[in-house]
Design an enzyme around this catalytic site. Structure first.
Site, mmCIF file in Angstrom:
data_model
loop_
_atom_site.group_PDB
_atom_site.id
_atom_site.type_symbol
_atom_site.label_atom_id
_atom_site.label_comp_id
_atom_site.label_asym_id
_atom_site.label_seq_id
_atom_site.Cartn_x
_atom_site.Cartn_y
_atom_site.Cartn_z
ATOM 1 N N TYR A 145 18.369 -49.677 12.843
ATOM 2 C CA TYR A 145 18.250 -50.839 11.964
ATOM 3 C C TYR A 145 19.623 -51.152 11.393
ATOM 4 O O TYR A 145 20.322 -50.253 10.922
ATOM 5 C CB TYR A 145 17.270 -50.534 10.826
ATOM 6 N N ASP A 240 27.441 -47.957 12.085
ATOM 7 C CA ASP A 240 26.737 -48.430 10.903
ATOM 8 C C ASP A 240 26.413 -47.203 10.058
ATOM 9 O O ASP A 240 25.438 -46.496 10.317
ATOM 10 C CB ASP A 240 25.468 -49.187 11.306
ATOM 11 N N LYS A 268 24.353 -48.736 0.353
ATOM 12 C CA LYS A 268 23.586 -47.666 -0.298
ATOM 13 C C LYS A 268 24.459 -46.812 -1.245
ATOM 14 O O LYS A 268 24.803 -47.285 -2.307
ATOM 15 C CB LYS A 268 22.843 -46.848 0.768
HETATM 16 C C1 LIG Z 1 19.658 -49.897 4.836
HETATM 17 C C2 LIG Z 1 20.430 -50.140 6.064
HETATM 18 C C3 LIG Z 1 20.978 -51.396 6.362
HETATM 19 C C4 LIG Z 1 20.685 -52.605 5.537
HETATM 20 O O1 LIG Z 1 21.171 -52.504 4.251
HETATM 21 P P1 LIG Z 1 20.577 -53.497 3.122
HETATM 22 O O2 LIG Z 1 21.385 -53.162 1.914
HETATM 23 O O3 LIG Z 1 19.125 -53.161 3.020
HETATM 24 O O4 LIG Z 1 20.798 -54.873 3.603
HETATM 25 C C5 LIG Z 1 21.782 -51.512 7.460
HETATM 26 N N1 LIG Z 1 22.040 -50.463 8.245
HETATM 27 C C6 LIG Z 1 21.524 -49.243 8.014
HETATM 28 C C7 LIG Z 1 21.855 -48.113 8.917
HETATM 29 C C8 LIG Z 1 20.692 -49.047 6.922
HETATM 30 O O5 LIG Z 1 20.140 -47.852 6.719
#
Ligand SMILES: *Cc1c(COP(=O)(O)O)cnc(C)c1O
Length: 431
Positions: A145, A240, A268
């Site tokens: 994701y 990511d 995060k």
């Molecule tokens: C949570 C997450 C996102 C998205 O971040 P948001 O702050 O919810 O937009 C993107 N990549 C990874 C790997 C994530 O865990």
């Protein structure tokens, strides 16, 4: 029995006003057959809901709360910064400080741009990769994701997986046509695709430890192959690290696996519980971002001082000596305890863990990719979730989300959690 009257009333009101009653889909708890708890407050490892019930929290706001909730240093930093005002739309010292901290923590990042979410970070990194290479196609991996930007809504993890939707209406075919999604951890398949079409690939984006299909670590050689082939064909490798950054190690998964990507995304933890994202990488690429270069990306509230202060305070705490050792120790305790509880009750499960991120899959096969994760017994997971909640353990309401341990979890929290799990496993195997 816990009662949930206030949460139920609030949810009824919310459903009239907000789609599904929530501002992010998985929170609605649909796949586990419950309705959401409204949270009144949280401190340390403990959440308190609107009805005054307490829970040991393993969601940690989906990753940011590595220090636990309401950490005094973070709250103090926010309060102090608040007195200066809330937003200026002009540079502040705190942006420079947080940028310095990220650049020092992550050697592959020489320059960094702050944004407001992980979604924005990933979306901007891909735009930059496309801008730099002059190519359109990106490769991602099934079950990963990268936020909800159009480009990524193909075989995505997190809520997309939980709700079992292939992609999303509203995403033009023309956009999806430029996204290739391949199985996670299949280095050979990836290598074949690169050998055939590498010269058309702008970027390969990956969660270096996948945390949005439960938790799936990379098999040896997978990340190495991504690095090797992207270098060979001039595609940019994007890690990511929105979830893994500052989580699996201070320098993220790239520190753990000794691989330097071209671009990295953060979110995060880097915002300490406030809305922050960041993307960065080698100078030659980041210098292409406006106004230094032509690739446009902007944000009214980007680099917000209060969010920067929360991020700085969080990173300042977690870079103290011994922080990750303690987190590792307490996380290992939980994983081993759950394995033992499963063994004691003849429960079949597969636990994956990297540091304080964990995936507990109700399946009897090892989980190395999204297809393996999908062999989990989702009905049994839903029952497990509900019974754990009733015992005061707050887990992510989906088989396809990670479990997070924080530094605020005590050994007592862990042993209470294991005891709860063992009694739940016993009930489930009797059913
Ligand atoms: C949570 C997450 C996102 C998205 O971040 P948001 O702050 O919810 O937009 C993107 N990549 C990874 C790997 C994530 O865990």
């Amino acid at each position: 029995m816990k009662t949930y009257r206030k949460s139920s009333e609030l949810f009824a009101r919310a459903k009239e006003l907000i789609p599904g009653g929530v501002n992010s889909p998985v929170r609605a708890c649909r796949s586990v057959g419950t309705t959401p708890l409204f949270i009144e407050k949280a401190a340390g490892s403990i959440l308190t809901d609107a009805d005054g019930n307490h829970y040991i929290d393993y969601v940690g706001s989906w990753g940011p709360m590595i220090l636990g909730h309401s950490h005094p240093a973070v709250i103090r930093a926010i309060e102090d910064t608040l007195k200066r005002g809330t937003s200026f739309g002009a540079p502040v010292d705190l942006e420079v400080t947080l940028a310095e901290m990220i650049v020092h923590a992550v050697p592959s990042v020489e320059k960094v741009r702050m944004v407001n979410s992980g979604t924005e970070a990933a979306m901007s990194a891909v735009r930059l990769a496309r801008g730099v290479t002059g190519r359109d196609v990106i490769i991602k991996f099934d079950g990963c994701y990268h936020g909800h930007a159009d480009t990524f809504l193909v075989a995505a993890g997190s809520g997309v997986a939980t709700l079992n939707i292939a992609g999303s209406p509203g995403v033009p075919d023309a956009v999806i046509a430029h996204t290739l999604s391949l199985p996670y951890n299949d280095a050979e398949r990836f290598a074949r695709v690169m050998e055939k079409s590498g010269e058309t690939i702008a970027a390969v984006i990956v969660e270096p430890v996948a945390g949005n299909m439960g938790l799936v670590p990379p098999v040896p050689g997978f990340l190495e192959t991504l690095r090797e082939k992207t270098l060979k064909y001039g595609s940019l490798l994007i890690f990511d690290e929105v979830m893994t950054g500052f989580r699996v190690a201070y320098g993220g998964a790239q520190e753990l696996f000794h691989i330097g990507p071209d671009l990295s995304c953060f979110g995060k933890i880097v915002g300490g519980g406030l809305p922050v994202g960041a993307y960065g990488g080698r100078k030659e690429f980041m210098s292409q971002v406006a106004p230094e270069g032509p690739v446009y990306q902007a944000g009214t509230l980007s680099g917000n001082p209060i969010a920067m202060a929360a991020g700085i305070a969080t990173l300042t705490e977690i870079r103290k000596p011994g922080f990750y050792d303690r987190l590792e120790q307490i996380s290992a305790l939980l994983a081993h305890g759950l394995e033992q509880a499963a063994a004691n009750t003849n429960t079949r499960l597969a636990i994956n863990r990297v540091g304080s991120m964990m995936g507990v899959f109700l399946t009897d096969r090892p989980v190395k990719n999204f297809d393996d994760a999908k062999t989990s017994n989702l009905e049994k997971f839903a029952a497990y979730y509900r019974k754990m909640l009733e015992r005061g353990i707050y887990l992510a309401p989906s088989q396809f989300e990670a479990t997070f341990v924080s530094a605020a979890h005590s050994e007592r929290d862990i042993s209470d959690t294991i005891a709860a799990a063992e009694s739940v496993f016993r009930e489930l195997s009797a059913e």
